[in-house]
Design a protein around this motif. Structure first.
Motif, PDB file in Angstrom:
ATOM      1  N   GLU A 267       0.829  -1.208   0.000  1.00 23.23           N
ATOM      2  CA  GLU A 267       0.000   0.000   0.000  1.00 23.23           C
ATOM      3  C   GLU A 267       0.858   1.252   0.000  1.00 23.23           C
ATOM      4  O   GLU A 267       0.574   2.210  -0.710  1.00 23.23           O
ATOM      5  N   PHE A 268       1.921   1.209   0.792  1.00 19.88           N
ATOM      6  CA  PHE A 268       2.817   2.368   0.848  1.00 19.88           C
ATOM      7  C   PHE A 268       3.384   2.695  -0.529  1.00 19.88           C
ATOM      8  O   PHE A 268       3.594   3.841  -0.863  1.00 19.88           O
ATOM      9  N   SER A 269       3.640   1.639  -1.330  1.00 20.01           N
ATOM     10  CA  SER A 269       4.367   1.890  -2.572  1.00 20.01           C
ATOM     11  C   SER A 269       3.539   2.699  -3.569  1.00 20.01           C
ATOM     12  O   SER A 269       4.075   3.219  -4.532  1.00 20.01           O
ATOM     13  N   ASN A 270       2.232   2.826  -3.318  1.00 21.25           N
ATOM     14  CA  ASN A 270       1.415   3.647  -4.224  1.00 21.25           C
ATOM     15  C   ASN A 270       1.248   5.087  -3.747  1.00 21.25           C
ATOM     16  O   ASN A 270       0.576   5.872  -4.396  1.00 21.25           O
ATOM     17  N   ILE A 271       1.817   5.408  -2.610  1.00 26.66           N
ATOM     18  CA  ILE A 271       1.623   6.747  -2.040  1.00 26.66           C
ATOM     19  C   ILE A 271       2.885   7.571  -2.274  1.00 26.66           C
ATOM     20  O   ILE A 271       3.984   7.097  -2.000  1.00 26.66           O
TER      21      ILE A 271
END
Ligand SMILES: *Cc1c(COP(=O)(O)O)cnc(C)c1O
Length: 385
Positions: A9-13
């Motif tokens: 999830e972090f990698s899309n922010i």
């Protein structure tokens, strides 16, 4: 702590951003509530640690009050639902306008740090036709054994009123008609992990209380401030400070009169462990002696390492390669913009995600726009998915 789905999830922010684990915050607040309620203690959250409205609202939902050090913090607390009668206001340099804000809001108590400040509050309260409730912030000359920049309770620093001034304070109070003394306030520093320091504070307060009661001065409450430290080295093993022992010390060593309330102002210990600064590696650069991992976050997002050489645990969330040492630095044009020297990390490359842990207190709150950088956004665990 950061499982692989979270990392996805972090990698899309877009980075950098502050990530708040609301479960850790909630668990911490529950324990503070439970342990302080055992003794009927009153808790004010020290807003300066983290004034993010969502964090503040969450803390307020447990019924805690607020400890403010500026007029804007008072306003933010009111906006976040803190009742005025649970707001305390400290600070060595309260401006006229800030005092007016506090008077207009009918806060619980001004924690006064000097005689000229008490004179001004008295004068302004008279104009407003009010009686301002005050506590005197006493410098108890107790050394917190913490970093000297965050030690506040010894006589050579600017905070509070020292023992040699007590007589003139009492003289003044006798003539100030628009202030009422309701408490004695103490705050000796921050990131205190040696609990014997709090025992020492209790013993000193007992003496000081005696000095006042010998002169027939009795107050409704004692406020012992905050300062309880957290484990920056082991955020996963110790996500919540030992509040059982902490409150137990005050119960054991502080002598309260019947009906005398005990108040606390907890900042760091409530919010530090729930926050992490999430960043990406921009470049890995070979230095003469060491490799530099250059992040897209710097002292503008998290000032503590540059300001106090504070330690924060740094984790590479993207790699599980062989470990190597890196100097982990930010992009800001200052040599102090360094999060850690010779940090052991798994083999690190461009675009790896980096978590800088235990950043929930004095992180986002100290962010600046130096180098005209954007303010990093905050992301909450309960708003992902
Ligand atoms: C900063 C501060 C606190 C909170 O300190 P922590 O170390 O974050 O708990 C409490 N009271 C006063 C007066 C402060 O200035």
């Amino acid at each position: 702590m950061f499982n692989s789905s979270r990392i996805n999830e972090f990698s899309n922010i877009p980075t950098p951003f502050y990530y708040y684990d609301m479960e850790i915050l909630q668990n911490t607040l529950e324990i503070v509530k439970r342990e302080s309620s055992k003794y009927g203690y009153h808790i004010h959250y020290a807003v300066k640690a983290n004034a993010n409205p969502k964090i503040m609202t969450k803390i307020q939902s447990y019924g805690f009050g607020a400890d403010c050090v500026s007029g804007n913090e008072i306003k933010r607390s009111l906006e976040s639902g803190y009742p005025p009668n649970k707001i305390v206001y400290a600070g060595v340099g309260k401006s006229d306008q800030e005092i007016q804000t506090a008077l207009d809001s009918d806060i619980f108590c001004f924690n006064c740090e000097s005689i000229p400040e008490m004179e001004l509050i008295n004068e302004m309260a008279e104009k407003a036709n009010k009686i301002a409730k005050i506590a005197i912030r006493i410098n108890p000359n107790v050394n917190a054994n913490t970093h000297h920049y965050i030690t506040t309770g010894v006589e050579e620093n600017k905070f509070g009123i020292s023992r040699w001034e007590f007589d003139s304070v009492l003289e003044g109070l006798a003539s100030y008609k628009n202030i009422e003394l309701i408490g004695l306030h103490f705050h000796i520093g921050s990131q205190i992990t040696d609990l014997s320091v709090f025992k020492g504070l209790c013993l000193r307060i007992n003496e000081i209380k005696q000095w006042f009661s010998d002169r027939q001065i009795f107050v409704d409450h004692i406020n012992v401030g905050g300062g309880y430290g957290v484990d920056y080295k082991h955020p996963d093993q110790n996500p919540i400070p030992d509040f059982v022992t902490f409150f137990g010390i005050f119960n054991e060593f502080l002598n309260l009169e019947a009906n005398q309330e005990l108040h606390f102002e907890l900042g760091r210990s409530m919010v530090a462990q729930c926050g992490s600064l999430i960043s990406k590696v921009l470049y890995v650069k070979n230095g003469v002696k060491t490799k530099f991992a250059i992040l897209d976050a710097g002292m503008t997002e998290l000032l503590r390492p540059a300001l106090y050489r504070a330690y924060h645990k740094i984790e590479n969330l993207s790699s599980n390669g062989e470990t190597e040492n890196y100097d982990v630095v930010g992009p800001i044009c200052e040599s102090s913009d360094c999060f850690g020297k010779l940090v052991s990390l798994p083999a690190t490359k461009r675009n790896d995600l980096i978590a800088i842990r235990t950043a929930g207190a004095y992180g986002e709150a100290m962010a600046s726009r130096y180098n005209l950088r954007d303010i990093a956004p905050s992301i909450f665990s309960n708003e992902l998915n």
